[in-house]
Design a protein around this motif. Structure first.
Motif, PDB file in Angstrom:
ATOM      1  N   GLU A  85       0.860  -1.200   0.000  1.00 39.29           N
ATOM      2  CA  GLU A  85       0.000   0.000   0.000  1.00 39.29           C
ATOM      3  C   GLU A  85       0.897   1.251   0.000  1.00 39.29           C
ATOM      4  OE1 GLU A  85      -2.659  -0.186   3.268  1.00 39.29           O
ATOM      5  OE2 GLU A  85      -3.798  -1.905   2.455  1.00 39.29           O
ATOM      6  N   ASP A 104       1.548  -0.057  -6.553  1.00 39.92           N
ATOM      7  CA  ASP A 104       0.937  -1.308  -6.041  1.00 39.92           C
ATOM      8  C   ASP A 104       0.694  -2.316  -7.177  1.00 39.92           C
ATOM      9  OD1 ASP A 104       0.982  -0.320  -3.509  1.00 39.92           O
ATOM     10  OD2 ASP A 104      -1.080   0.439  -3.542  1.00 39.92           O
ATOM     11  N   VAL A 152       2.657   4.809  -0.540  1.00 40.55           N
ATOM     12  CA  VAL A 152       2.187   6.205  -0.505  1.00 40.55           C
ATOM     13  C   VAL A 152       3.356   7.103  -0.903  1.00 40.55           C
ATOM     14  CG1 VAL A 152       0.411   5.801   1.220  1.00 40.55           C
ATOM     15  CG2 VAL A 152       2.737   6.380   1.955  1.00 40.55           C
ATOM     16  N   CYS A 171       2.427   2.463   3.604  1.00 39.20           N
ATOM     17  CA  CYS A 171       1.440   3.258   4.346  1.00 39.20           C
ATOM     18  C   CYS A 171       1.563   2.984   5.831  1.00 39.20           C
ATOM     19  CB  CYS A 171       0.047   2.934   3.847  1.00 39.20           C
ATOM     20  SG  CYS A 171      -1.279   3.894   4.662  1.00 39.20           S
ATOM     21  N   THR A 224       0.142  10.610  -0.312  1.00 38.05           N
ATOM     22  CA  THR A 224      -0.863  10.179  -1.303  1.00 38.05           C
ATOM     23  C   THR A 224      -0.600   8.695  -1.686  1.00 38.05           C
ATOM     24  OG1 THR A 224      -0.885  12.438  -2.175  1.00 38.05           O
ATOM     25  CG2 THR A 224      -1.892  10.681  -3.543  1.00 38.05           C
ATOM     26  N   ARG A 225      -1.728   7.937  -1.782  1.00 36.68           N
ATOM     27  CA  ARG A 225      -1.594   6.539  -2.239  1.00 36.68           C
ATOM     28  C   ARG A 225      -1.182   6.499  -3.695  1.00 36.68           C
ATOM     29  NH1 ARG A 225      -4.408   2.233  -0.202  1.00 36.68           N
ATOM     30  NH2 ARG A 225      -3.376   1.144  -1.902  1.00 36.68           N
ATOM     31  N   CYS A 226      -0.311   5.493  -4.032  1.00 32.61           N
ATOM     32  CA  CYS A 226       0.173   5.324  -5.430  1.00 32.61           C
ATOM     33  C   CYS A 226      -0.245   3.941  -5.912  1.00 32.61           C
ATOM     34  CB  CYS A 226       1.685   5.524  -5.471  1.00 32.61           C
ATOM     35  SG  CYS A 226       2.309   5.445  -7.172  1.00 32.61           S
ATOM     36  N   SER A 267       8.710   7.542  -1.528  1.00 33.02           N
ATOM     37  CA  SER A 267       7.623   6.572  -1.332  1.00 33.02           C
ATOM     38  C   SER A 267       7.960   5.691  -0.145  1.00 33.02           C
ATOM     39  CB  SER A 267       7.446   5.711  -2.580  1.00 33.02           C
ATOM     40  OG  SER A 267       7.100   6.522  -3.697  1.00 33.02           O
TER      41      SER A 267
END
Length: 461
Positions: free
Chosen positions: A390, A432, A392, A402, A426-428, A399
């Motif tokens: 997950e 993933d 982020v 999470c 921010t999620r990427c 990066s």
């Protein structure tokens, strides 16, 4: 005598006429044609009581004593009947049954006997019908006498008294043989009684022994250069006959010597003649034995020559077989060389293929190694040292997981890498998805370990 005169005049009128007559034309000869008399049965054989006597010089027993008969039927057709002959009667190449009348037609081929090895049929005829004046010169000699003989009456024999008996100069009859010459002729044996009578009546008649000596002289001289080993058996039989005659002559000499001595010059002359014949017979028998030995030696030499020829033939066949075998071996060697060249080419192709496969495998391993390094270096979280779970992205563009960044911000609110204050995360999803795709190609242990971490982190929430 009247019958004989009538038949003779009729025969002369027949010869002078222009009427056509049937006859057997000898193939390949302008002689020995056999005329067939109408209303009369014509007999053919080697015997004496036949219309035409045929004697074969090459094969004495080719023609039987009564070989066949020709007869004209009421409708004018001629028929031939085989009288149980040894070598048969052949019409147009087919042997006819014995004792059955076979109908003939003009132009039919009639063969008496069979061909000897290497020769044609000796007695070969064709049934023809020609004017008598045209074939008169070709007819066999003696056919008229054969036709007349049936009409000549037999005269009764008159016995002569002892006083009327004149000195006889006739020779004793010989047993008939099928050979053209008389080398096989055997005199009629004389009984002791007749011999006594001839001596008592002073008859200077030739004995059977002297006749046999004269008959043996001819074939013995002719056979001084033997050309056929088959005559060996014939001369063996002659030797036996000579021995019998020697014994018979010795018995006659002994019987004459045992009688009371009489002053009879004819008797003494007859004894001297018998002694001379005995010596002559012994000399002939010795010559016959010598000839038999020469025949045996020649036969042995011919057999040895035949054996040598067979050996030479076998050697030649063996050499040909060896040459053929060598040829086959050379062909096999060439084939083997060709197969070896093909195998070498295939081995080279396999080696090239193997090298290419090894190169491809090395390239693949290198790519995997590079990907692994990329995963370890670029897609690995710096806090947990695992692949992003997950992922982020912070405001500084670094990066993290999470879960990991959340635990880090509880202690410090700055980026673990650049120490810049964290203002946003921010999620990427792209990271993933990329990591999940790459994890599918990893080993099962890596997959199980990642799944365990995901489960543990979800449980801590």
């Amino acid at each position: 005598m009247e019958t004989v005169t009538t038949d003779s005049s009729a025969a002369e009128e027949d010869e002078c006429s222009d009427s056509e007559v049937s006859c057997l034309m000898r193939v390949g000869r302008n002689s020995d044609w056999l005329r067939l008399f109408e209303n009369t049965e014509t007999t053919i054989g080697r015997g004496l009581d036949v219309t035409y006597q045929l004697l074969s010089p090459s094969c004495p027993l080719m023609i039987s004593r009564l070989h066949c008969t020709f007869k004209q039927r009421e409708d004018g057709q001629w028929t031939v009947t085989d009288r149980k002959s040894l070598n048969g009667v052949w019409v147009n190449g087919n042997r006819i049954p014995a004792e059955e009348a076979h109908q003939l037609r003009l132009g039919d081929s009639i063969q008496l006997g069979v061909p000897v090895i290497g020769t044609k049929v000796e007695f070969d005829y064709i049934l023809v019908q020609r004017p008598l004046k045209d074939i008169k010169l070709y007819l066999a000699n003696g056919h008229k006498e054969g036709a007349k003989a049936a009409h000549v009456p037999k005269k009764p024999k008159r016995k002569l008294a002892v006083e009327e008996v004149e000195p006889s100069t006739s020779k004793p009859k010989l047993y008939r043989c099928s050979s053209a010459d008389k080398s096989f002729a055997k005199p009629c044996p004389l009984s002791p009684v007749k011999c006594q009578q001839r001596l008592s009546h002073n008859q200077p008649e030739e004995t059977g022994t002297s006749r046999l000596v004269q008959e043996v002289d001819r074939p013995l001289y002719d056979s001084s250069t033997p050309c056929d080993l088959d005559n060996l058996q014939m001369y063996s039989q002659n030797i036996l006959m000579l021995r019998e005659q020697v014994d018979d002559t010795q018995r006659q000499v002994a019987s004459l010597g045992g009688e009371p001595q009489k002053t009879d010059p004819l008797r003494e002359e007859h004894i001297r003649e018998l002694h001379g014949q005995l010596e002559t017979l012994r000399a002939k028998m010795h010559r016959m034995e010598t000839l038999e030995k020469s025949f045996s030696e020649t036969k042995r030499q011919l057999e040895a020559q035949k054996t040598k020829q067979q050996e030479d033939l076998l050697k030649k066949q063996l050499e040909e077989a060896l040459q053929e075998q060598k040829k086959v071996i050379s062909e096999l060697a060439l084939s083997r060389q060709g197969f070896e060249e093909i195998l070498l080419a295939k081995n080279k192709e396999l080696e090239v293929t193997k090298e290419e496969k090894e190169k491809a495998r090395a390239q693949k391993d290198e790519v995997v190694t590079q990907v692994t390094e990329v995963l370890e270096n670029e897609l690995q979280c710096i806090i947990c040292s695992e692949l992003f779970i997950e992922a982020v992205i912070l405001n500084c563009a670094h990066s993290f997981c999470c879960h990991c960044i959340k635990q880090w911000r509880k202690k410090k609110d700055e980026c673990p890498i650049c120490r810049q204050a964290i203002q946003s995360q921010t999620r990427c999803l792209a990271l993933d998805n990329c990591i999940n795709s790459m994890v599918e190609n990893l080993s099962l242990d890596m997959k199980a370990r990642r799944q365990t971490l995901i489960t543990e982190r979800k449980g801590e929430r």
